[in-house]
Structures are given as structure tokens and as C-alpha cells.
Design an enzyme around this catalytic site. Structure first.
Site, mmCIF file in Angstrom:
data_model
loop_
_atom_site.group_PDB
_atom_site.id
_atom_site.type_symbol
_atom_site.label_atom_id
_atom_site.label_comp_id
_atom_site.label_asym_id
_atom_site.label_seq_id
_atom_site.Cartn_x
_atom_site.Cartn_y
_atom_site.Cartn_z
ATOM 1 N N SER A 32 0.809 -1.219 0.000
ATOM 2 C CA SER A 32 0.000 0.000 0.000
ATOM 3 C C SER A 32 0.843 1.271 0.000
ATOM 4 O O SER A 32 1.913 1.329 0.624
ATOM 5 C CB SER A 32 -0.882 -0.013 1.252
ATOM 6 O OG SER A 32 -1.379 1.276 1.526
ATOM 7 N N GLU A 45 0.195 3.623 1.728
ATOM 8 C CA GLU A 45 0.267 4.057 3.136
ATOM 9 C C GLU A 45 1.655 3.779 3.720
ATOM 10 O O GLU A 45 2.020 4.345 4.747
ATOM 11 C CB GLU A 45 -0.799 3.338 3.967
ATOM 12 C CG GLU A 45 -2.185 3.926 3.821
ATOM 13 C CD GLU A 45 -2.292 5.350 4.361
ATOM 14 O OE1 GLU A 45 -2.092 5.538 5.566
ATOM 15 O OE2 GLU A 45 -2.558 6.257 3.563
ATOM 16 N N TYR A 76 -1.587 0.409 10.622
ATOM 17 C CA TYR A 76 -1.854 -0.245 9.338
ATOM 18 C C TYR A 76 -0.637 -0.124 8.420
ATOM 19 O O TYR A 76 -0.172 -1.116 7.848
ATOM 20 C CB TYR A 76 -3.088 0.396 8.675
ATOM 21 C CG TYR A 76 -3.287 -0.019 7.238
ATOM 22 C CD1 TYR A 76 -3.892 -1.219 6.916
ATOM 23 C CD2 TYR A 76 -2.839 0.796 6.195
ATOM 24 C CE1 TYR A 76 -4.057 -1.614 5.590
ATOM 25 C CE2 TYR A 76 -2.998 0.414 4.873
ATOM 26 C CZ TYR A 76 -3.602 -0.787 4.579
ATOM 27 O OH TYR A 76 -3.755 -1.174 3.266
HETATM 28 P P1 GDR Z 1 -6.744 5.797 3.266
HETATM 29 O O1 GDR Z 1 -8.298 5.852 2.850
HETATM 30 O O2 GDR Z 1 -6.557 6.031 4.697
HETATM 31 O O3 GDR Z 1 -6.022 6.710 2.313
HETATM 32 O O4 GDR Z 1 -6.360 4.278 2.952
HETATM 33 P P2 GDR Z 1 -9.554 6.601 3.476
HETATM 34 O O5 GDR Z 1 -10.543 6.704 2.366
HETATM 35 O O6 GDR Z 1 -10.011 5.958 4.731
HETATM 36 O O7 GDR Z 1 -8.990 8.064 3.861
HETATM 37 C C1 GDR Z 1 -8.507 8.961 2.884
HETATM 38 C C2 GDR Z 1 -8.235 10.314 3.518
HETATM 39 O O8 GDR Z 1 -9.472 10.956 3.841
HETATM 40 C C3 GDR Z 1 -9.366 11.526 5.147
HETATM 41 N N1 GDR Z 1 -10.710 11.671 5.726
HETATM 42 C C4 GDR Z 1 -11.538 10.649 6.041
HETATM 43 N N2 GDR Z 1 -11.403 9.313 5.872
HETATM 44 C C5 GDR Z 1 -12.440 8.522 6.238
HETATM 45 N N3 GDR Z 1 -12.357 7.204 6.046
HETATM 46 N N4 GDR Z 1 -13.601 9.053 6.804
HETATM 47 C C6 GDR Z 1 -13.753 10.393 7.004
HETATM 48 O O9 GDR Z 1 -14.784 10.839 7.507
HETATM 49 C C7 GDR Z 1 -12.681 11.240 6.597
HETATM 50 N N5 GDR Z 1 -12.500 12.587 6.621
HETATM 51 C C8 GDR Z 1 -11.303 12.828 6.089
HETATM 52 C C9 GDR Z 1 -8.488 10.546 5.890
HETATM 53 O O10 GDR Z 1 -7.973 11.132 7.085
HETATM 54 C C10 GDR Z 1 -7.442 10.255 4.826
HETATM 55 O O11 GDR Z 1 -6.456 11.242 4.825
HETATM 56 C C11 GDR Z 1 -6.930 3.574 1.855
HETATM 57 C C12 GDR Z 1 -7.262 2.156 2.340
HETATM 58 O O12 GDR Z 1 -7.996 1.499 1.334
HETATM 59 C C13 GDR Z 1 -6.000 1.372 2.615
HETATM 60 O O13 GDR Z 1 -6.344 0.032 2.934
HETATM 61 C C14 GDR Z 1 -5.125 1.409 1.366
HETATM 62 O O14 GDR Z 1 -3.922 0.722 1.601
HETATM 63 C C15 GDR Z 1 -4.838 2.847 0.985
HETATM 64 O O15 GDR Z 1 -6.049 3.539 0.769
HETATM 65 C C16 GDR Z 1 -3.999 2.945 -0.278
#
Ligand code: GDR
Length: 331
Positions: free
Chosen positions: A127, A129, A151
Site C-alpha cells: 500500500s 500508506e 496499518y
Molecule cells: P486511506 O483511505 O486512509 O487513504 O487508505 P480513506 O478513504 O479511509 O482516507 C482517505 C483520507 O481521507 C481523510 N478523511 C476521512 N477518511 C475517512 N475514512 N472518513 C472520514 O470521515 C474522513 N475525513 C477525512 C483521511 O484522514 C485520509 O487522509 C486507503 C485504504 O484502502 C487502505 O487500505 C489502502 O492501503 C490505501 O487507501 C492505499
């Protein structure tokens, strides 16, 4: 008929990959954990060609048994605790499944091996990440890791142990460093789908607001359907190697929100969005953008869906989905 065993088959990528492998004439086996797992029923309804095998990345003997019974040519390890926010709340579970789970599968492959002239090929879902607090932009296969969550730390272990087993035992093991990839099948906990589903519900008058964490993080968002192609291509290559898979474009969560509301015909998006501490992370990954040049050169892979189309596809899917649910509810 080639045979593939896929872990994490009930997730977004597992579904797209199962379809792709089926189209290519594979016999597809899906590892599913637990007793009476409700996701198994859904999987069998939607993907009747998938043969379900019981097993758990936390249990080595179950992986050995799964390999022995399915005799796969290829193993795709997509199973993980994959929600970054959850990994802060359950770090030990994350280390065990997302990290050690990879080691267990590699050990199982080493034990079962496959036919002498046809060793099992292994794909590890690594990933972006792992890059976390990025050392270089854009990120490629040479960029050092600096994970920012349990993670990310677990994924670094999974990546490194995959490389180590390739170096030590000559396994055909590849690690795909995939940047964020989305689509209508994305789980509702991830920010893109959370946004498109909320936008659909706001549009239909079923929801009043959308609570989010930080709008500033920037991600390289592609379409999951394109990314599973890259997984498959890696295992068809003559040499096992690691590849970054990304679009090379980055956008903020704010841009995603704006575009999603606009796709539903709502311009004044800010009145619906509320910032909520609960969705902030103890440590954030601020900016990711990948350089997939190596995958393009060696595998001939390229993304087919641009960011605006991805957002629009997800919004229109969710509008239809929510309309259908409403109709069924009223019946
Ligand atoms: P990520 O995906 O952490 O990049 O990992 P996610 O969609 O959860 O978050 C992306 C960004 O958005 C910000 N964010 C929020 N995120 C979520 N989930 N909910 C919220 O309300 C929100 N508000 C802001 C987060 O802080 C973050 O910066 C995903 C996963 O699929 C992993 O398993 C994978 O490895 C990576 O993508 C590549």
C-alpha cells in the site's frame, strides 16, 4: 484451467479480481474466515463461480490446508484489516492479520510449494500508506517508507517479508504498491464512498449533512477495476518484482467533496459538510502521488479512468442504489 486462491475476496478488490480471473478462464477460490460469515452468502449469490474455502490469515494451519485442497497456481493476498482509522483502535489485531498474515501465507506456500515445475506465484497487496510522511514526491519503488499508522507499519512488514522470501527462497513473490483505488464497490467507511453515498442521500432528501475529518489530505485516486489488472499482470511477468500502481494525479478530500456534490447538481456543498473530530487521525498522511512508470514500461499497464469520471460514476451509482432502496422500503 489455471487456479487462483484469493484472500480478502469479499472486499472491493477481491470482487473485481474474482471477475477478472473468471473472465480469463481461471478457477477461482476465495478464502473466507469465520463460522457462518454473512459475507459468504452474499459472495455466493453475486459470484456463484467462486468456490469458497474456509481459512484465516491468523491461522497458519488453515492456510496450509487451503493451499493443499485448492492447489493454486497463483495466490493473491488481499486480506487485511484495511481501514487505517480502525488500525489505531486495534493495532495488535492489525499487526497480526495485515502484517503477520503475509508471513503465514508465505510460510504456507513454502510448505506446500506447488508442483516442482509450476511453483505457486504470490501477489502481496502492499500500500501507498507505507510511504506515509513522504520522503520524495512522486513516490516510486525506490522511495523509502515512513508509515504513519499501525496499518502502514503492518503493510511495511508484509512488503519486506515478501521481498525477503523472494530473495531467500526464490519464491515467485511480487508486491504491488497500490495507491488509493475506489469505485462503486468501495466500503462505506472509506472517505470516497462515504462522500458519494452521503451526496446521493442528501440529493434525495434522505440525509441532511455529511460529517468528515480533515478535508486537506491529498490522495492519488484511481479506479479499482484498473488496479486488479495490474495485480494479474505482475504475476504473468517473467520475473517477480515490485511495482507502484497509481494514476500520477493527486486531489484533496475537499476537491473530491466539491466534485461529488457538483455531480449531483448541488453547488453550495459547504452548507452540508461538517467537520468532526471523531474522523481525524492521530497521525495523518498529507500527500500521496505515485509514479507508475515502471508498471507502464514493464507490464504495459495504464489507468483508464480519470478522476472526474471516477467521482461521477460513484455518485450516479449511489443515487440509483439509494433510490432503489427507498422504493423497496416503501413497498
Ligand atoms: P486511506 O483511505 O486512509 O487513504 O487508505 P480513506 O478513504 O479511509 O482516507 C482517505 C483520507 O481521507 C481523510 N478523511 C476521512 N477518511 C475517512 N475514512 N472518513 C472520514 O470521515 C474522513 N475525513 C477525512 C483521511 O484522514 C485520509 O487522509 C486507503 C485504504 O484502502 C487502505 O487500505 C489502502 O492501503 C490505501 O487507501 C492505499
Amino acid at each position: 484451467m489455471p487456479r487462483a486462491l484469493v484472500t480478502g475476496i469479499t472486499g472491493q478488490d477481491g470482487q473485481y479480481l474474482a471477475e477478472l480471473l473468471h473472465q480469463k478462464g481461471y478457477e477461482v477460490f476465495g478464502l473466507v474466515k469465520g463460522q457462518n460469515n454473512p459475507r459468504t452468502v452474499l459472495l455466493q449469490e453475486e459470484f456463484p463461480f467462486v468456490e469458497v474455502v474456509g481459512g484465516d490469515l491468523a491461522d497458519l494451519s488453515s492456510l496450509v490446508a487451503a493451499l493443499e485442497s485448492t492447489q493454486p497456481d497463483e495466490v493473491y493476498n488481499l486480506g487485511a484489516i484495511s481501514f487505517v482509522a480502525l488500525s489505531f483502535r486495534q493495532p495488535e489485531l492489525t499487526a497480526n492479520v495485515t502484517g503477520l498474515g503475509v508471513l503465514r501465507m508465505l510460510e504456507a506456500i513454502r510448505m506446500v510449494g506447488g508442483a516442482d515445475n509450476n511453483p505457486i506465484r504470490f501477489y502481496q497487496a502492499s500500500s501507498s500508506e507505507m510511504f506515509g510522511k513522504v520522503r520524495m514526491t512522486p513516490q516510486n519503488e525506490e522511495t523509502p517508507f515512513y508509515p504513519r499508522s499501525p496499518y502502514g507499519v503492518a503493510k511495511v512488514f508484509g512488503h519486506d517479508i515478501t521481498v525477503n522470501y523472494r530473495d531467500s527462497y526464490g519464491l515467485f513473490a511480487c508486491s504491488g504498491i497500490l495507491f488509493n483505488h475506489e469505485g462503486p464497490r468501495r466500503g462505506l467507511e472509506f472517505v470516497t464512498r462515504k462522500i458519494t453515498n452521503a451526496v446521493a442521500r442528501i440529493k434525495l432528501g434522505l440525509q441532511q449533512e455529511l460529517a468528515l475529518g480533515s478535508l486537506e489530505p491529498q490522495r492519488d485516486w484511481g479506479f479499482a477495476g484498473d488496479y486488479v489488472q495490474a495485480m494479474w499482470l505482475m504475476l504473468q511477468h517473467d520475473e517477480p518484482q515490485d511495482f507502484v500502481v497509481a494514476t500520477g494525479q493527486t486531489h484533496s478530500v475537499r476537491e473530491f467533496v466539491e466534485l461529488a456534490f457538483r455531480a449531483a447538481g448541488i453547488d453550495d456543498w459547504a452548507r452540508y459538510v461538517r467537520q468532526d473530530e471523531r474522523f481525524m487521525r492521530p497521525a495523518e498522511v498529507d500527500l500521496l502521488v505515485g509514479d507508475a512508470g515502471k508498471a507502464r514500461r514493464l507490464l504495459g499497464w495504464a489507468p483508464t479512468m480519470a478522476f472526474p469520471e471516477l467521482v461521477e460514476t460513484m455518485v450516479s451509482h449511489d443515487i440509483e442504489l439509494e433510490q432503489r432502496k427507498e422504493r423497496n422500503r416503501r413497498r
